[in-house]
Structures are given as C-alpha cells and as structure tokens.
Scaffold this active site. Structure first.
Site, PDB file in Angstrom:
ATOM      1  N   SER A 107       0.825  -1.215   0.000  1.00 47.14           N
ATOM      2  CA  SER A 107       0.000   0.000   0.000  1.00 47.14           C
ATOM      3  C   SER A 107       0.857   1.263   0.000  1.00 47.14           C
ATOM      4  O   SER A 107       1.941   1.292   0.588  1.00 47.14           O
ATOM      5  CB  SER A 107      -0.873  -0.012   1.256  1.00 47.14           C
ATOM      6  N   TYR A 131      -2.213   5.820  -4.623  1.00 47.51           N
ATOM      7  CA  TYR A 131      -3.394   6.691  -4.526  1.00 47.51           C
ATOM      8  C   TYR A 131      -3.084   7.989  -5.257  1.00 47.51           C
ATOM      9  O   TYR A 131      -1.907   8.366  -5.408  1.00 47.51           O
ATOM     10  CB  TYR A 131      -3.678   7.036  -3.067  1.00 47.51           C
ATOM     11  N   THR A 157      -5.556   2.780  -7.020  1.00 50.17           N
ATOM     12  CA  THR A 157      -6.837   2.720  -6.305  1.00 50.17           C
ATOM     13  C   THR A 157      -7.598   4.028  -6.510  1.00 50.17           C
ATOM     14  O   THR A 157      -7.057   5.113  -6.273  1.00 50.17           O
ATOM     15  CB  THR A 157      -6.603   2.469  -4.801  1.00 50.17           C
ATOM     16  N   ARG A 166     -15.810   6.100   8.944  1.00 52.27           N
ATOM     17  CA  ARG A 166     -15.664   4.840   9.696  1.00 52.27           C
ATOM     18  C   ARG A 166     -15.917   5.152  11.161  1.00 52.27           C
ATOM     19  O   ARG A 166     -15.069   5.700  11.852  1.00 52.27           O
ATOM     20  CB  ARG A 166     -14.283   4.257   9.453  1.00 52.27           C
ATOM     21  N   LYS A 249      -8.130  -0.341  -9.254  1.00 51.15           N
ATOM     22  CA  LYS A 249      -8.817  -0.943  -8.104  1.00 51.15           C
ATOM     23  C   LYS A 249      -9.913  -0.026  -7.559  1.00 51.15           C
ATOM     24  O   LYS A 249      -9.669   1.158  -7.329  1.00 51.15           O
ATOM     25  CB  LYS A 249      -7.798  -1.220  -6.989  1.00 51.15           C
ATOM     26  N   HIS A 273     -13.627  -1.488  -1.548  1.00 49.91           N
ATOM     27  CA  HIS A 273     -12.655  -1.185  -0.498  1.00 49.91           C
ATOM     28  C   HIS A 273     -13.018  -1.915   0.805  1.00 49.91           C
ATOM     29  O   HIS A 273     -12.859  -1.384   1.907  1.00 49.91           O
ATOM     30  CB  HIS A 273     -12.593   0.327  -0.260  1.00 49.91           C
TER      31      HIS A 273
END
Ligand code: FNR
Length: 380
Positions: A107, A131, A157, A166, A249, A273
């Site tokens: 990542s 990203y 992504t 979240r 993605k 995700h």
C-alpha cells in the site's frame, strides 16, 4: 497457529492480541457497515452445482495473474498500516506471500517503505498500490521508486477521493500511534505482546517525507495529502507513465470497467474497499457478473471483498474473475502471528479450495465455469 482451522479462527486470535481500537480499524467499515456485511453474505446468494464422474485424482490450483504464475488464484490486497499490527508487518506479509508463490501488493500507506519491503523480500511477485496525491511530483517519485525497487505491477486505487466515515474509528479516536487515553491504557495492559512489538517499531507512513502531527488519524492523513479532483484524464496519464502491467482498483460499474479497458489497463479490481468507503454500494460479488460481461475477456478481473472461504473463490471464478484479492483475512493472520499467521491464512485458503474443487468435479481452475453456480431462488 495450527489450532486455527478457518479464517474466522484467525480473526478471533487477532481480536485477542490487538488493542480494541486497532482491531476495529481492521475489522470495521463505513457508517452502518451494510456493505461490509453484504460483501460476505452475498456469497450465500450463490449455490455450487457439482458434476460427477470427473477425474479429480490430481488437482492444479495455479493461475496466471497478469503474467505471473501464482500457486493459487489469490493475492494479498494492499492494506495500509500493516506495520502497526505486527512489527515490520509489511515485510512479514510479503515474506509469507513469496513463500507461497502469490502476489503481494504494498500500500501507499504502508509503515515500511517501498525500498524496505523490496530489501526485506527480494524474491516474490511485488505489486505497488498508488493513490492520487495532491502532490503530483511526489506521486511520480513514488512510481519511480517502485520501478527502481522492481515492483512489477501498478495497482491504482480510485475509490478513496476522501475517506469513508468509519464510525468505529471515530468513537475509538483511532490514531497512529494510539493517543494516550485512560480506556486505551486499560486495554493495552491486557495486550502485552502487541505493546512490546509496537514499542520496538518505527511508526509512520514510510512512503511519505512529511511526518504526521504526532497522533495522526488516517482520515487526517488522507484529507491533507490525497487529491479528490483526479479524473479519467489523470488515470490515463498514470497509464502512460507506467510501463508494466496495471490494475485499476475500486470500481463496481460496468461502464467504468469498459473505460479502464479502453485506456489499456490490463486488470480491473472489482472492489468497494472492503465496505470501508461508500456504504450501501453493491457487494463485490454482486457487481462482478455485469463487469465480467462488459469486459468480455479484454482484461483480467480480480474480485476483492468478503472472500472468507475456498467456496467463495470458486463462486468468483465461476462468475468471471481471474483471481481473488483478500484484505482482512491476511491482516487477521498477520495480527495473530506475523509471517506464520499469514502463511496459515494461505494454507487454510489452499486446503479449502482444493477440497471444494475436488468435490465440485473441477480438477483445475479452467474447469470452473458459469454452469457450476446457480443463484438461489430466495436470494435477496
Ligand atoms: C484496506 N484497503 C486498502 N486498499 C487500498 O487500495 N489501499 C490501502 O492502503 C488499503 N488499506 C486498507 C487497510 C485495511 C485495514 C483494510 C481492511 C483494507 C482495502 C483492501 O485493499 C481490500 O479492498 C479489502 O480489504 C477487501 O475486502 P476484505 O477482503 O477485507 O473483505
């Protein structure tokens, strides 16, 4: 580790070792977590239809994924902060993937840097996940570093223009490192193994030059550095810059998959995700058939989200996926036991997949077809 027989067993072990706020960061999703649950439950809408009289005396579980022969139709999804869950967690995960012969995707938001993971695991199939950053020069620099460190595939992504809400993280006030609070201190007293590892680790976002403001929430990190204005032109420019194979993605709509194919992108990763971004979007397995129809074999398709069983992998392949990408199952294994834990995740997947293929009458992955699944009549 040998007492863990299912992915759910590994999750339970991870819950015991990790502080609650850290476990919730891995486990949780956005808002009401409907998509998070649906990613797993939607697999139940599909039944397997076995055939008999097929020679299944020997099985071949291997699959070519973007030109790499993987021992299983699986890859490790990019997941940020792995080094917060286990010391050198990214290297530990990459080691297990290399040993098993499946791709590992690092990542952008890793604790270990691009170079540290490459140095720690020089062998093995490495992908780098990128990203869109406001600082395009930094993005370009990350791409150059990934090339220099011999990451073969780029995974871009595109479903994180901002971070999803979240709510577990908001309630826990989750930051890296953990912000000292009385409730955290009481919790940490019960997690000596994790605490000892975290104390030894150098925490931070290893691919970024700027250090966060001490206690950084991932939402703050994303808001300050990520670029919500990126569009298809920007995606096309990244495609032009990256010479090797590229995967996009985080798409669910068949028209977006078509657009990716038209840019010469070699793989689309059907993903929400892991239910962590927009809630109430379709489960990955629900979105897959339409994407497969639109792509019509012009690109590889990777199904990402909710895969917890070997039978889930078979359903994804029957509905058009080349392979599946797993996030939390590997993080639970990692959090439970580092490299050995991730190896256990892979071993469980391998043994479940092998058992299910034998009973389904499909000795290799090419033998799995649309005819091996049926939608349940009572499916939601
Ligand atoms: C993620 N995911 C993710 N994706 C990505 O492209 N870059 C990233 O840095 C992260 N970080 C991340 C952290 C954590 C803790 C999780 C759980 C997930 C999403 C990940 O790649 C994948 O899409 C999902 O995890 C797939 O769903 P399952 O397998 O977890 O159900």
């Amino acid at each position: 580790m040998q007492r863990a027989h299912t992915i759910a067993d590994l999750r339970a072990l991870a819950a015991r070792r990790l502080p609650k706020a850290v476990f919730d960061f891995i486990d949780g999703g956005a808002e009401d977590e409907r998509t998070l649950r649906d990613n797993v439950e939607a697999f139940e809408s599909w039944m397997l239809m076995p055939r008999v009289g097929v020679d299944v005396g020997t099985r071949d579980l291997s699959r070519s994924i973007l030109g790499c022969r993987a021992s299983l139709p699986l890859m490790m999804a990019p997941t940020g902060l792995a080094g917060f869950f286990w010391p050198d967690g990214e290297v530990a995960g990459a080691q297990a993937a290399a040993r098993a012969g499946i791709p590992y995707c690092l990542s952008t938001n890793s604790v270990a840097s691009i170079e540290q993971v490459a140095a720690g695991v020089p062998e093995g199939e490495r992908w780098f996940q990128l990203y869109f950053l406001r600082d395009r020069e930094w993005m370009r620099a990350l791409l150059c570093r990934a090339v220099a460190a011999r990451y073969r595939v780029l995974c871009l992504t595109v479903d994180l223009a901002v971070q999803g809400r979240r709510e577990r993280d908001l309630r826990n006030a989750f930051t890296m490192p953990l912000r000292p609070r009385l409730s955290t201190a009481l919790d940490l007293a019960r997690r000596p193994a994790w605490l000892a590892g975290a104390a030894r680790s150098r925490l931070g976002f290893g691919n970024f030059a700027v250090a966060g403001p001490g206690f950084t929430s991932v939402a703050q990190h994303v808001a300050s550095l990520f670029d919500p204005s990126a569009n298809w032109d920007d995606i096309g420019r990244i495609r032009d810059q990256w010479r090797g194979p590229m995967a996009l993605k985080g798409l669910l709509h068949p028209a977006d998959a078509e657009r990716a194919v038209s840019l010469g992108i070699e793989a689309v990763i059907v993903s929400n995700h892991g239910g962590r971004q927009l809630d109430d979007v379709p489960a990955a397995i629900t979105a897959l058939p339409d994407v497969a129809e639109a792509v019509a074999g012009r690109a590889e398709i990777i199904l990402d989200g909710g895969v917890r069983r070997g039978t889930d992998v078979i359903k994804a392949l029957a509905l058009g996926a080349t392979a599946c990408s797993l996030g939390r199952p590997f993080l639970w294994g990692l959090s439970a036991g580092g490299t050995e834990g991730v190896s256990r995740t892979i071993e469980i997947c391998r043994s479940e997949l092998d058992n299910a293929m034998t009973l389904l009458g499909t000795p290799n992955l090419d033998a799995i077809t649309r005819d091996h699944v049926r939608m349940r009549r009572d499916a939601r």
